[in-house]
Design a protein around this motif. Structure first.
Motif, PDB file in Angstrom:
ATOM      1  N   UNK A   1      14.245   4.219 -10.961  1.00 24.85           N
ATOM      2  CA  UNK A   1      12.999   4.779 -10.462  1.00 24.85           C
ATOM      3  C   UNK A   1      12.681   4.138  -9.127  1.00 24.85           C
ATOM      4  N   UNK A   2      11.739   4.731  -8.437  1.00 18.84           N
ATOM      5  CA  UNK A   2      11.315   4.179  -7.153  1.00 18.84           C
ATOM      6  C   UNK A   2      10.020   3.415  -7.348  1.00 18.84           C
ATOM      7  N   UNK A   3       9.860   2.362  -6.620  1.00 24.43           N
ATOM      8  CA  UNK A   3       8.593   1.642  -6.611  1.00 24.43           C
ATOM      9  C   UNK A   3       8.421   1.014  -5.246  1.00 24.43           C
ATOM     10  N   UNK A   4       7.204   0.568  -4.977  1.00 20.25           N
ATOM     11  CA  UNK A   4       6.960  -0.088  -3.701  1.00 20.25           C
ATOM     12  C   UNK A   4       7.613  -1.460  -3.681  1.00 20.25           C
ATOM     13  N   UNK A   5       8.197  -1.786  -2.560  1.00 18.08           N
ATOM     14  CA  UNK A   5       8.779  -3.125  -2.421  1.00 18.08           C
ATOM     15  C   UNK A   5       7.662  -4.144  -2.327  1.00 18.08           C
ATOM     16  N   UNK A   6       7.934  -5.341  -2.805  1.00 18.07           N
ATOM     17  CA  UNK A   6       6.908  -6.374  -2.741  1.00 18.07           C
ATOM     18  C   UNK A   6       7.520  -7.715  -2.364  1.00 18.07           C
TER      19      UNK A   6
ATOM     20  N   UNK B   1      -3.366   3.004   5.617  1.00 15.61           N
ATOM     21  CA  UNK B   1      -4.505   3.900   5.415  1.00 15.61           C
ATOM     22  C   UNK B   1      -4.910   4.451   6.753  1.00 15.61           C
TER      23      UNK B   1
ATOM     24  N   UNK C   1      -8.515  12.964  -0.648  1.00 14.29           N
ATOM     25  CA  UNK C   1      -7.134  12.675  -1.022  1.00 14.29           C
ATOM     26  C   UNK C   1      -6.231  13.530  -0.155  1.00 14.29           C
ATOM     27  N   UNK C   2      -5.509  12.881   0.728  1.00 13.89           N
ATOM     28  CA  UNK C   2      -4.624  13.642   1.624  1.00 13.89           C
ATOM     29  C   UNK C   2      -3.398  14.101   0.864  1.00 13.89           C
ATOM     30  N   UNK C   3      -3.139  13.451  -0.242  1.00 13.84           N
ATOM     31  CA  UNK C   3      -1.996  13.827  -1.074  1.00 13.84           C
ATOM     32  C   UNK C   3      -2.311  15.102  -1.867  1.00 13.84           C
ATOM     33  N   UNK C   4      -3.494  15.107  -2.488  1.00  4.62           N
ATOM     34  CA  UNK C   4      -3.898  16.274  -3.281  1.00  4.62           C
ATOM     35  C   UNK C   4      -4.636  17.305  -2.436  1.00  4.62           C
TER      36      UNK C   4
END
Lengths: 208, 209
Positions: free
Chosen positions: A8-13, A58, A85-88
């Motif tokens: 799966x993909x996740x944000x790197x930290x 942001x 929400x720019x995504x939705x």
């Protein structure tokens, strides 16, 4: 169709830093990815550290505040587009009329209409929602007038003066707003100002 | 001799762990089908899996109804925040100690006396198993009896059919749906709101945890 895999993909930290820095030791890393001759390996390293430590960008606002202004009376109200929400491609609209005498007037209706035009035509949103208290009849009448659908009734949800009141959730989709716009455009094409006023008065008597 | 010694060591570790949990967290409720306890930092990996590897869930959306992709650090911070610290978020384990879900009350409005109820299982079919009733009964008792709330609401995407069926079976009523509120998987999704009031709340009949 969804593809089910173990990856799966996740944000790197920051915890991933050691692994990524180890990758950087591999010549392939610079060959295939970060092999900019203008950057030293130290600069690349610092860039990656900065990237991992940075919060999600942001660059687009989460809220836009608009005011309704009259040449004669100055500021008379405020419209806020919140939770954008720019995504939705959605937001919630809140309207406040500071000038009390205008609360049931066409000024407010036109202000909301213009704000919706801005939301759909300029911000390219897909949905505008509103949560309005049941006792605020003027507001939900206006939002219904511009085509919004009452999607939800939350009974006994808002406490005012010791009494629990219902709350209404409204939603207006872009397609629905287009239909309203066509209807109003047809009315405006009716030539005279008098005809337009009569049409709007008729609309006010017969809410859709 | 060695086996006996190993058993003693294991027992000691188990007791130490249990004691640590009791001292640090103060709660671990054992039901017939599962265990409800305060979340611990070790749960962060399980929670991240829920966020990133499973289907989109309404309970995991942010206030703008956007799916999140939190890092481990952010999840740990979330676990340390207000709701978790005040004892309103819980991890659900099965009887063997395997993490199965997450539940809680959040956004409590003490004036209007309502809260959002969250009940989330990694495997959605568990909503139809007895392990789901125990945390829900626990949360409803906490909401209506201890906190004296009037109502709880739960959010549910149109794709969360197991959850919506479960909520309806437990007397929750759908009070509406925000149409096309979420874009995910290349399609628009509706976000339903379910409500349950204190006077319409019925116990499941499951063992009271």
């Amino acid at each position: 169709m969804s593809i089910v895999t173990e990856t799966y993909l996740r944000r790197a930290e920051r915890d991933d830093l050691d692994t990524i820095l180890a990758w950087m030791e591999d010549p392939d890393f610079q060959f295939f990815l970060y092999g900019d001759a203008a950057q030293s390996s130290r600069q690349t390293r610092e860039k990656i550290i900065m990237m991992l430590g940075r919060s999600a960008p942001q660059s687009m606002p989460g809220a836009i505040y608009l005011v309704i202004e009259s040449k004669a009376d100055g500021l008379i109200g405020m419209i806020s587009l919140q939770n954008i929400s720019w995504r939705n491609r959605s937001c919630n609209i809140d309207v406040y009329m500071g000038a009390k005498e205008r609360r049931n007037s066409m000024t407010m209706a036109l202000g909301v209409y213009r704000a919706l035009e801005y939301a759909f035509d300029e911000l390219n949103l897909h949905r505008v929602g509103a949560f309005i208290y049941a006792f605020n009849r003027a507001s939900w009448r206006i939002i219904e007038k511009v085509g919004a659908v009452r999607e939800m009734t939350l009974e006994k949800h808002i406490l005012r003066d010791g009494v629990l009141h219902d709350g209404y959730g409204y939603g207006l989709l872009r397609d629905e707003f287009e239909l309203v716009r066509k209807r109003f455009a047809g009315a405006a094409a009716n030539a005279s100002l008098k005809a337009m006023v009569q049409f709007l008065a008729q609309e006010g008597d017969n809410p859709s | 001799m060695f086996v006996e010694w190993l058993c003693l060591v294991q027992q000691g570790l188990y007791l130490a762990r249990g004691k640590q949990r009791d001292e640090n967290k103060g709660i671990m409720i054992t039901g017939e089908h599962g265990i409800i306890r305060f979340p611990e930092p070790d749960d962060a990996l399980f929670l991240r899996q829920l966020y990133v590897a499973g289907p989109t869930r309404a309970a995991l959306l942010d206030p703008r109804r956007e799916p999140l992709m939190p890092t481990m650090r952010e999840i740990r911070e979330m676990l340390a925040r207000k709701d978790a610290a005040q004892g309103l978020m819980y991890t659900v384990e099965d009887t063997t100690g395997v993490l199965r879900g997450w539940c809680g009350l959040r956004g409590i409005n003490y004036e209007a006396r309502y809260a959002e109820l969250v009940l989330l299982f990694a495997d959605e079919t568990r909503y139809h198993a007895a392990i789901a009733d125990e945390p829900l009964d626990f949360l409803l008792a906490r909401a209506f009896t201890q906190l004296r709330l009037y109502k709880v609401v739960a959010l549910c995407l149109d794709t969360e059919t197991h959850l919506s069926q479960y909520l309806e079976r437990r007397s929750f009523v759908c009070v509406g749906a925000q149409r096309q509120a979420l874009f995910s998987g290349g399609a628009w999704h509706d976000l339903r709101t379910y409500a349950l009031t204190a006077h319409s709340c019925a116990p499941s009949g499951a063992t009271n945890p």
